[in-house]
Design a protein around this motif. Structure first.
Motif, short mmCIF file in Angstrom:
data_model
loop_
_atom_site.label_atom_id
_atom_site.label_comp_id
_atom_site.label_asym_id
_atom_site.label_seq_id
_atom_site.Cartn_x
_atom_site.Cartn_y
_atom_site.Cartn_z
N ASP A 100 8.83 1.39 -7.33
CA ASP A 100 7.73 2.35 -7.28
C ASP A 100 6.59 1.76 -8.11
O ASP A 100 6.46 2.04 -9.31
CB ASP A 100 8.19 3.69 -7.84
CG ASP A 100 7.10 4.76 -7.76
OD1 ASP A 100 6.04 4.47 -7.18
OD2 ASP A 100 7.32 5.86 -8.28
N ASN A 102 3.24 2.11 -8.12
CA ASN A 102 2.17 2.97 -8.64
C ASN A 102 2.69 4.27 -9.24
O ASN A 102 1.91 5.21 -9.46
CB ASN A 102 1.13 3.25 -7.55
CG ASN A 102 1.77 3.87 -6.32
OD1 ASN A 102 3.01 4.00 -6.23
ND2 ASN A 102 0.96 4.24 -5.35
N THR A 103 3.98 4.34 -9.45
CA THR A 103 4.64 5.48 -10.10
C THR A 103 4.27 6.83 -9.48
O THR A 103 4.00 7.81 -10.19
CB THR A 103 4.34 5.51 -11.61
OG1 THR A 103 2.93 5.72 -11.82
CG2 THR A 103 4.78 4.23 -12.28
N ASP A 104 4.25 6.88 -8.14
CA ASP A 104 3.95 8.15 -7.47
C ASP A 104 5.21 8.81 -6.91
O ASP A 104 5.14 9.81 -6.20
CB ASP A 104 2.93 7.94 -6.35
CG ASP A 104 3.47 7.06 -5.23
OD1 ASP A 104 4.57 6.47 -5.39
OD2 ASP A 104 2.81 6.97 -4.18
N ASN A 131 4.62 9.85 0.00
CA ASN A 131 5.26 11.08 -0.48
C ASN A 131 6.68 11.23 0.04
O ASN A 131 7.14 12.35 0.31
CB ASN A 131 4.42 12.30 -0.11
CG ASN A 131 3.06 12.29 -0.75
OD1 ASN A 131 2.91 11.91 -1.92
ND2 ASN A 131 2.04 12.67 -0.01
N ASN A 195 -5.63 3.02 -3.35
CA ASN A 195 -5.84 3.68 -2.07
C ASN A 195 -7.08 3.10 -1.39
O ASN A 195 -8.17 3.09 -1.97
CB ASN A 195 -6.01 5.19 -2.26
CG ASN A 195 -4.74 5.86 -2.73
OD1 ASN A 195 -3.64 5.49 -2.31
ND2 ASN A 195 -4.87 6.85 -3.61
N LYS A 200 -3.16 1.83 1.80
CA LYS A 200 -3.15 1.31 0.44
C LYS A 200 -3.41 -0.19 0.49
O LYS A 200 -3.07 -0.88 1.46
CB LYS A 200 -1.82 1.61 -0.23
CG LYS A 200 -1.62 3.11 -0.49
CD LYS A 200 -0.27 3.41 -1.08
CE LYS A 200 -0.08 4.92 -1.25
NZ LYS A 200 1.27 5.26 -1.71
#
Length: 210
Positions: A100, A102-104, A131, A195, A200
């Motif tokens: 992960d 971009n730690t989303d 998501n 983004n 992305k």
């Protein structure tokens, strides 16, 4: 006397019959070609699979195979879309990473490819989770298109995910350097995942030379 002659004739006849039978058998065997039976396999021959690997991040999994020039990525675990991705590539897969970046909360999949030949030019293919519902391909800039990064570039790239960044590293060639002996040091490029308008993108964050 006659009885003795009849016995001799009968014995001679038997011996001649046996001799003819053996000769006939020998002739029959000698006329058959050796190794005359050929076995033909009708089983389908599957193409050799050069790569088969599975990587995962939490509940998301990626099954990756490469056969010939065809790279197949089968995701599973996304809530909405797990469509298989098929790409044509040239070269070999040198490494695969998932994290992960971009730690989303959704994983990024990175596949590094090294071209054939003495240059060993490296490229990267990336996919980012949306998501945890689906994934889309990441746009990755090419070294040759950026005048700040392409000076002295002649391949031999290395890629790795390091502390939330994609790092690309390669030796720098000066004019007159041979392929096996670059003398310009090393350039390291760090990319941040951002983004973009359509997807992305990995944008250049830092350029370090040493």
């Amino acid at each position: 006397m006659k009885k003795h002659n009849l016995t001799s004739l009968a014995l001679t006849f038997i011996l001649l019959s046996i001799s003819c039978q053996k000769k006939s058998e020998t002739t029959t065997e000698s006329t058959q070609p050796k190794d005359s039976i050929t076995t033909i396999s009708l089983e389908p021959v599957e193409p050799k699979t050069a790569l088969k690997k599975t990587v995962s991040y939490k509940t998301i999994r990626f099954d990756i195979t490469k056969s010939g020039d065809t790279l197949t990525i089968q995701p599973s675990g996304f809530e909405s879309d797990n469509t298989k991705v098929i790409k044509t590539i040239e070269g070999t897969v040198s490494n695969i990473e998932v994290d992960d970046i971009n730690t989303d909360g959704s994983p990024e999949l990175m596949i590094y490819i090294t071209s054939s030949g003495s240059g060993s030019y490296g490229t990267a293919i990336g996919f980012s989770g949306n998501n945890n519902k689906s994934m889309s391909e990441i746009t990755i800039p090419r070294i040759v298109d950026n005048p700040k990064t392409n000076k002295g570039y002649m391949g031999h790239d290395e890629f790795a995910l390091v502390e939330g960044t994609l790092v690309q590293r390669f030796r720098i060639y000066k004019e007159g350097d041979t392929n096996s002996k670059p003398t310009g040091g090393t350039r390291q490029i760090q990319y941040k995942l951002k983004n973009g308008e359509a997807s992305k993108v990995f944008a250049v964050d830092k350029i370090i030379e040493y």
